[in-house]
Design a protein around this motif. Structure first.
Motif, mmCIF file in Angstrom:
data_model
loop_
_atom_site.group_PDB
_atom_site.id
_atom_site.type_symbol
_atom_site.label_atom_id
_atom_site.label_comp_id
_atom_site.label_asym_id
_atom_site.label_seq_id
_atom_site.Cartn_x
_atom_site.Cartn_y
_atom_site.Cartn_z
ATOM 1 N N LEU A 167 -7.874 4.706 8.705
ATOM 2 C CA LEU A 167 -8.172 3.549 7.837
ATOM 3 C C LEU A 167 -9.670 3.792 6.886
ATOM 4 O O LEU A 167 -9.428 3.441 5.920
ATOM 5 C CB LEU A 167 -8.459 2.191 8.631
ATOM 6 C CG LEU A 167 -7.048 1.538 9.420
ATOM 7 C CD1 LEU A 167 -7.697 0.375 9.881
ATOM 8 C CD2 LEU A 167 -5.973 1.624 8.399
ATOM 9 N N SER A 168 -10.320 4.660 7.432
ATOM 10 C CA SER A 168 -11.537 5.177 6.444
ATOM 11 C C SER A 168 -10.893 6.027 5.343
ATOM 12 O O SER A 168 -11.601 6.091 4.423
ATOM 13 C CB SER A 168 -12.591 5.760 7.473
ATOM 14 O OG SER A 168 -12.101 7.079 7.869
ATOM 15 N N GLN A 169 -10.044 6.610 5.482
ATOM 16 C CA GLN A 169 -9.585 7.424 4.390
ATOM 17 C C GLN A 169 -8.491 6.464 3.264
ATOM 18 O O GLN A 169 -8.327 6.920 2.399
ATOM 19 C CB GLN A 169 -8.674 8.410 4.884
ATOM 20 C CG GLN A 169 -9.609 9.485 5.814
ATOM 21 C CD GLN A 169 -10.580 10.022 5.022
ATOM 22 O OE1 GLN A 169 -10.621 10.642 3.922
ATOM 23 N NE2 GLN A 169 -11.880 10.260 5.543
ATOM 24 N N ILE A 170 -8.055 5.337 3.958
ATOM 25 C CA ILE A 170 -7.142 4.562 3.184
ATOM 26 C C ILE A 170 -7.939 3.866 2.289
ATOM 27 O O ILE A 170 -7.337 3.741 1.201
ATOM 28 C CB ILE A 170 -6.282 3.760 4.206
ATOM 29 C CG1 ILE A 170 -5.199 4.865 4.846
ATOM 30 C CG2 ILE A 170 -5.207 2.947 3.174
ATOM 31 C CD1 ILE A 170 -4.354 4.114 6.157
ATOM 32 N N GLY A 171 -8.817 3.351 2.895
ATOM 33 C CA GLY A 171 -9.495 2.355 1.859
ATOM 34 C C GLY A 171 -9.266 0.638 1.861
ATOM 35 O O GLY A 171 -8.420 0.514 2.989
ATOM 36 N N PRO A 172 -9.640 0.112 1.070
ATOM 37 C CA PRO A 172 -9.456 -1.503 1.432
ATOM 38 C C PRO A 172 -7.831 -1.736 1.544
ATOM 39 O O PRO A 172 -7.117 -1.104 0.699
ATOM 40 C CB PRO A 172 -9.901 -2.232 0.376
ATOM 41 C CG PRO A 172 -10.946 -1.369 -0.128
ATOM 42 C CD PRO A 172 -10.400 -0.007 -0.001
ATOM 43 N N ILE A 173 -7.329 -2.473 2.572
ATOM 44 C CA ILE A 173 -6.011 -2.872 2.642
ATOM 45 C C ILE A 173 -5.752 -4.322 2.471
ATOM 46 O O ILE A 173 -4.500 -4.670 2.576
ATOM 47 C CB ILE A 173 -5.349 -2.454 4.173
ATOM 48 C CG1 ILE A 173 -6.364 -3.308 4.922
ATOM 49 C CG2 ILE A 173 -5.462 -1.010 4.397
ATOM 50 C CD1 ILE A 173 -5.510 -3.042 6.503
ATOM 51 N N VAL A 222 -12.377 -7.326 0.343
ATOM 52 C CA VAL A 222 -13.121 -6.612 1.651
ATOM 53 C C VAL A 222 -14.627 -6.955 1.790
ATOM 54 O O VAL A 222 -15.308 -6.901 0.840
ATOM 55 C CB VAL A 222 -12.602 -5.481 1.862
ATOM 56 C CG1 VAL A 222 -13.358 -4.799 3.032
ATOM 57 C CG2 VAL A 222 -11.246 -5.143 1.981
ATOM 58 N N THR A 270 0.807 -1.257 -0.024
ATOM 59 C CA THR A 270 0.095 -0.061 -0.048
ATOM 60 C C THR A 270 0.990 1.278 0.088
ATOM 61 O O THR A 270 1.951 1.004 0.215
ATOM 62 C CB THR A 270 -0.837 -0.169 1.207
ATOM 63 O OG1 THR A 270 -0.105 0.323 2.449
ATOM 64 C CG2 THR A 270 -1.755 -1.249 1.296
#
Length: 76
Positions: free
Chosen positions: A14-20, A24, A4
């Protein structure tokens, strides 16, 4: 190795990063599929073991086998 664009997880939102990780939202479906495979394996294995045990019991009760055991015991 980084998969990432995140350089540090300290303070990361994490809500701003998106799926990690891939897929998902599939966790429940994958869990149910895994559980079904696990249960099916145990049911199939129990059936296999039951057939093997019945074959062993049948072989152990055969007249030839019983006569051989009695003969061996008589010679002892």
């Amino acid at each position: 190795m980084s998969t990432t664009a995140v350089e540090t997880w300290a303070g990361a939102d994490l809500s701003q990063i998106g799926p990690i990780y891939p897929m998902v939202g599939m966790e429940v479906i994958l869990f149910i599929i895994g559980l079904l495979f696990w249960l099916a394996f145990h049911v199939m294995q129990a059936g296999i073991e039951k057939r093997e045990m019945e074959a062993d019991e049948t072989a152990a009760r055969s007249p030839e086998r019983l006569q051989r055991v009695f003969d061996e015991e008589a010679h002892e």
